[in-house]
Design a protein around this motif. Structure first.
Motif, PDB file in Angstrom:
ATOM      1  N   CYS A  65       0.465  -1.401   0.301  1.00 24.64           N
ATOM      2  CA  CYS A  65       0.063   0.240   0.268  1.00 24.64           C
ATOM      3  C   CYS A  65       0.639   1.107   0.035  1.00 24.64           C
ATOM      4  CB  CYS A  65      -0.794  -0.247   0.708  1.00 24.64           C
ATOM      5  SG  CYS A  65      -2.431  -1.292   1.182  1.00 24.64           S
ATOM      6  N   HIS A  66       2.098   1.317  -0.374  1.00 27.34           N
ATOM      7  CA  HIS A  66       2.533   2.736   0.306  1.00 27.34           C
ATOM      8  C   HIS A  66       4.339   2.391  -0.795  1.00 27.34           C
ATOM      9  CE1 HIS A  66       3.597   6.379   1.456  1.00 27.34           C
ATOM     10  NE2 HIS A  66       4.828   6.093   1.826  1.00 27.34           N
ATOM     11  N   LEU A  67       4.824   2.571  -1.664  1.00 29.29           N
ATOM     12  CA  LEU A  67       6.150   2.795  -1.958  1.00 29.29           C
ATOM     13  C   LEU A  67       6.129   3.461  -3.675  1.00 29.29           C
ATOM     14  CD1 LEU A  67       6.693  -0.364  -4.668  1.00 29.29           C
ATOM     15  CD2 LEU A  67       4.623   0.542  -3.647  1.00 29.29           C
ATOM     16  N   HIS A  68       7.572   3.639  -3.289  1.00 27.16           N
ATOM     17  CA  HIS A  68       8.252   4.387  -4.017  1.00 27.16           C
ATOM     18  C   HIS A  68       9.529   3.576  -5.242  1.00 27.16           C
ATOM     19  CE1 HIS A  68       7.059   8.493  -1.428  1.00 27.16           C
ATOM     20  NE2 HIS A  68       7.326   7.273  -0.594  1.00 27.16           N
ATOM     21  N   LEU A  69       8.198   3.915  -6.497  1.00 29.43           N
ATOM     22  CA  LEU A  69       8.880   3.156  -7.607  1.00 29.43           C
ATOM     23  C   LEU A  69      11.050   3.646  -8.032  1.00 29.43           C
ATOM     24  CD1 LEU A  69       6.338   2.568 -10.100  1.00 29.43           C
ATOM     25  CD2 LEU A  69       7.339   1.454  -8.637  1.00 29.43           C
ATOM     26  N   THR A 215      -0.682  10.304   0.209  1.00 27.87           N
ATOM     27  CA  THR A 215       0.167  11.060   0.523  1.00 27.87           C
ATOM     28  C   THR A 215       0.550  10.958   1.927  1.00 27.87           C
ATOM     29  OG1 THR A 215       1.177  13.768   0.646  1.00 27.87           O
ATOM     30  CG2 THR A 215      -1.462  13.040   1.835  1.00 27.87           C
ATOM     31  N   HIS A 216       2.064  11.875   2.560  1.00 22.55           N
ATOM     32  CA  HIS A 216       2.521  11.567   3.930  1.00 22.55           C
ATOM     33  C   HIS A 216       1.749  12.334   4.601  1.00 22.55           C
ATOM     34  CE1 HIS A 216       5.442   9.926   0.558  1.00 22.55           C
ATOM     35  NE2 HIS A 216       6.513   9.565   1.788  1.00 22.55           N
ATOM     36  N   LEU A 217       1.866  11.612   6.051  1.00 22.17           N
ATOM     37  CA  LEU A 217       1.569  12.099   7.332  1.00 22.17           C
ATOM     38  C   LEU A 217       2.999  11.822   8.464  1.00 22.17           C
ATOM     39  CD1 LEU A 217      -0.887  14.052   8.734  1.00 22.17           C
ATOM     40  CD2 LEU A 217      -1.816  11.763   8.511  1.00 22.17           C
ATOM     41  N   GLY A 253       0.726   8.011   4.359  1.00 24.01           N
ATOM     42  CA  GLY A 253       1.979   7.288   4.193  1.00 24.01           C
ATOM     43  C   GLY A 253       2.449   7.877   5.726  1.00 24.01           C
ATOM     44  N   HIS A 254       2.174   6.661   7.088  1.00 20.28           N
ATOM     45  CA  HIS A 254       3.352   6.327   8.686  1.00 20.28           C
ATOM     46  C   HIS A 254       2.034   6.795   9.500  1.00 20.28           C
ATOM     47  CE1 HIS A 254       6.837   6.254   6.502  1.00 20.28           C
ATOM     48  NE2 HIS A 254       6.441   6.874   5.501  1.00 20.28           N
ATOM     49  N   GLY A 255       2.050   7.944   9.572  1.00 21.65           N
ATOM     50  CA  GLY A 255       1.111   8.149  11.059  1.00 21.65           C
ATOM     51  C   GLY A 255       1.607   8.247  12.398  1.00 21.65           C
ATOM     52  N   SER A 304       5.554  -1.245   2.232  1.00 22.83           N
ATOM     53  CA  SER A 304       7.249  -1.673   2.569  1.00 22.83           C
ATOM     54  C   SER A 304       7.862  -0.180   2.379  1.00 22.83           C
ATOM     55  CB  SER A 304       7.499  -2.449   1.188  1.00 22.83           C
ATOM     56  OG  SER A 304       7.456  -1.465  -0.148  1.00 22.83           O
ATOM     57  N   ASP A 305       7.276   0.721   2.171  1.00 27.59           N
ATOM     58  CA  ASP A 305       8.164   2.420   1.496  1.00 27.59           C
ATOM     59  C   ASP A 305       9.145   1.726   1.308  1.00 27.59           C
ATOM     60  OD1 ASP A 305       8.041   4.986   1.915  1.00 27.59           O
ATOM     61  OD2 ASP A 305       8.799   5.343   3.495  1.00 27.59           O
ATOM     62  N   VAL A 306       9.440   1.574  -0.180  1.00 26.56           N
ATOM     63  CA  VAL A 306      10.906   1.833  -0.100  1.00 26.56           C
ATOM     64  C   VAL A 306      10.977   2.690  -1.201  1.00 26.56           C
ATOM     65  CG1 VAL A 306      12.198   0.341  -2.156  1.00 26.56           C
ATOM     66  CG2 VAL A 306      10.832  -1.350  -1.296  1.00 26.56           C
TER      67      VAL A 306
HETATM   68 ZN    ZN Z   1       6.737   6.785   1.308  1.00 26.16          ZN
END
Ligand code: ZN
Ligand code: GUN
Length: 415
Positions: A65-69, A215-217, A253-255, A304-306
């Motif tokens: 549910c959250h990663l950066h290609l 988005t990120h939080l 993302g994160h919270g 994973s937030d790679v």
């Molecule tokens: Zn991220």
């Protein structure tokens, strides 16, 4: 012409209760037809299987549910706080996506990498480059992945080559096109890097398009201090809410650094937090309190937030979720034993995550669902374990993944 079918043999990982899974008692089989599952038989071995056998497991494919290609090649740049890490590691990597051919080739390579780890659906960030984001959508779709990819919008507090002024950024993002099962996502990077005008425009685009918002939080303390300076008058979650960005199709993302008022706001809007425990550990971002989010009615999923997260395997991310929850509970007797068990961990990286990003036909071995599944050959005698689901989770080895089927097609074959 009849649709192609696959017959797959193995012990099935089946839905169990609202938020869990269970293992079938015997070798069963699954038959796919076209891009759907047609038959699920947990008890009878198929006479002639195309894939798998009685030593195999059949597992729904994973959703991230959250990663950066663009960050897959800068995993592991260590010792930096988030904002410095973005400057030193991430932004230079993302600048390379100014070259569309580079971006397309990298997105294709990343799609193969994701498949090899068993992930067939994602909510992913590209970069602030429009053409490269479209190339990434196309590349992932052509590899048989599903989900959402967004142009990572930023118009301040970043290197000038990655900043796009709000009007241009918004018109570019609005003209992204879906391909196959990959849809554009409205993706303001985070409020630190987005003007109020850009955030408000994203809110309007989200309403008009119906696309997922990501988005990120509240990831680190320093980010929180920066936000207090930029928006002394309101909380971080309120900044997104005022822009119309919080809703049931929002993934934040994160919270981590949130108070109960922000939790109440997220719960009221139905926005979900993508918990990224491996990334939080790597960047030393703080401890995300999953149980408190749940107690306050905030939905959560896993990412994973790679490249902040080093692990591409969602199984490892699920394990890290359990580790992080134990860490939060440590020294608090009232929290003793308050951590997710293996059944929930497996559910989260399959059906739970898929639902969170709006893919209700994903993540469960049931007739009519998407034919996205893994054939796994564990090298441990897991059936003898007193807790087979937990043994499989903790002993998991990506080399056990023998085949990855997405949309009814074998996309990764390690036999
Ligand atoms: Zn991220
Ligand atoms: N916050 C803003 N951008 C990013 C990013 O790329 N990764 C992480 N982990 N946090 C962010």
């Amino acid at each position: 012409m009849p649709s192609a079918t696959l017959t797959i043999a193995g012990t099935l990982l089946l839905p169990h209760g609202a938020r869990g899974v269970r293992l079938g008692d015997a070798c069963g089989h699954v038959i796919t037809e076209g891009d759907r599952i047609r038959v699920v038989d947990p008890a009878r071995r198929a006479p002639a299987a195309d894939l798998g056998d009685e030593s195999c497991l059949i597992v729904p494919a994973f959703t991230d549910c959250h990663l950066h290609l663009p960050q897959f090649d800068v995993i592991g740049v260590d010792g930096l706080e988030l904002l410095d890490w973005l400057e030193r590691a991430v932004f230079p990597a993302e600048m390379k996506w100014a070259d569309v051919d580079f971006a397309r080739a990298m997105a294709t390579r990343v799609a193969d990498e994701l498949l090899s780890f068993g992930t067939t659906a994602v909510a992913a960030y590209a970069t602030s480059h429009f053409a490269s984001t479209q190339a990434a959508i196309d590349a992932l779709a052509d590899k048989g992945l599903s989900g959402h990819v967004g142009q990572s919008l930023m118009d301040r507090h970043g290197p000038s080559s990655l900043l796009v002024p709000a009007p241009a950024a918004l018109s570019q993002a609005a003209s992204l096109r879906a391909r196959g099962r990959v849809t554009p996502a409205v993706t303001p990077r985070f409020a630190v890097a987005c003007s109020d005008a850009l955030l408000a425009g994203c809110g309007t685009l989200a309403k008009r398009s119906g696309w997922l918002v990501q988005t990120h939080l509240a990831e680190t303390e320093r980010e929180m201090e920066t936000m207090r300076r930029l928006h002394p008058e309101r909380s971080y979650a309120e900044v997104y809410d005022r822009a119309g960005l919080l809703g049931p199709r929002t993934i934040l993302g994160h919270g981590i650094h949130l108070g109960d008022e922000d939790r109440a706001l997220l719960a009221a809007r139905g926005a979900a937090i993508a918990h990224c425990p491996t990334a939080n550990r790597f960047l030393d971002a703080g401890e995300m309190d999953l149980a408190r989010h749940a107690a306050k009615g905030v939905a959560t999923c896993l990412g994973s937030d790679v490249g902040a997260g080093p692990d591409r395997s969602m199984v490892r991310v699920a394990r890290a979720m359990i580790d992080a929850a134990k860490q939060v509970a440590r020294g608090r007797p009232e929290r003793h034993g308050d951590f997710p068990r293996a059944s929930e961990a497996w559910w989260r990286i399959t059906e739970g995550n898929a639902r969170a990003i709006g893919l209700p036909d994903r993540g469960a071995l049931s007739p009519g669902r998407d034919a996205d599944l893994l054939v796994v050959r564990p090298t441990k005698p897991w059936r003898d374990s007193p807790d087979p689901l937990s043994t499989l989770l903790y002993a998991w080895d990506d080399r056990w993944i023998e085949a990855v089927v997405s949309q009814g097609v074998v996309r990764h074959d390690a036999r």
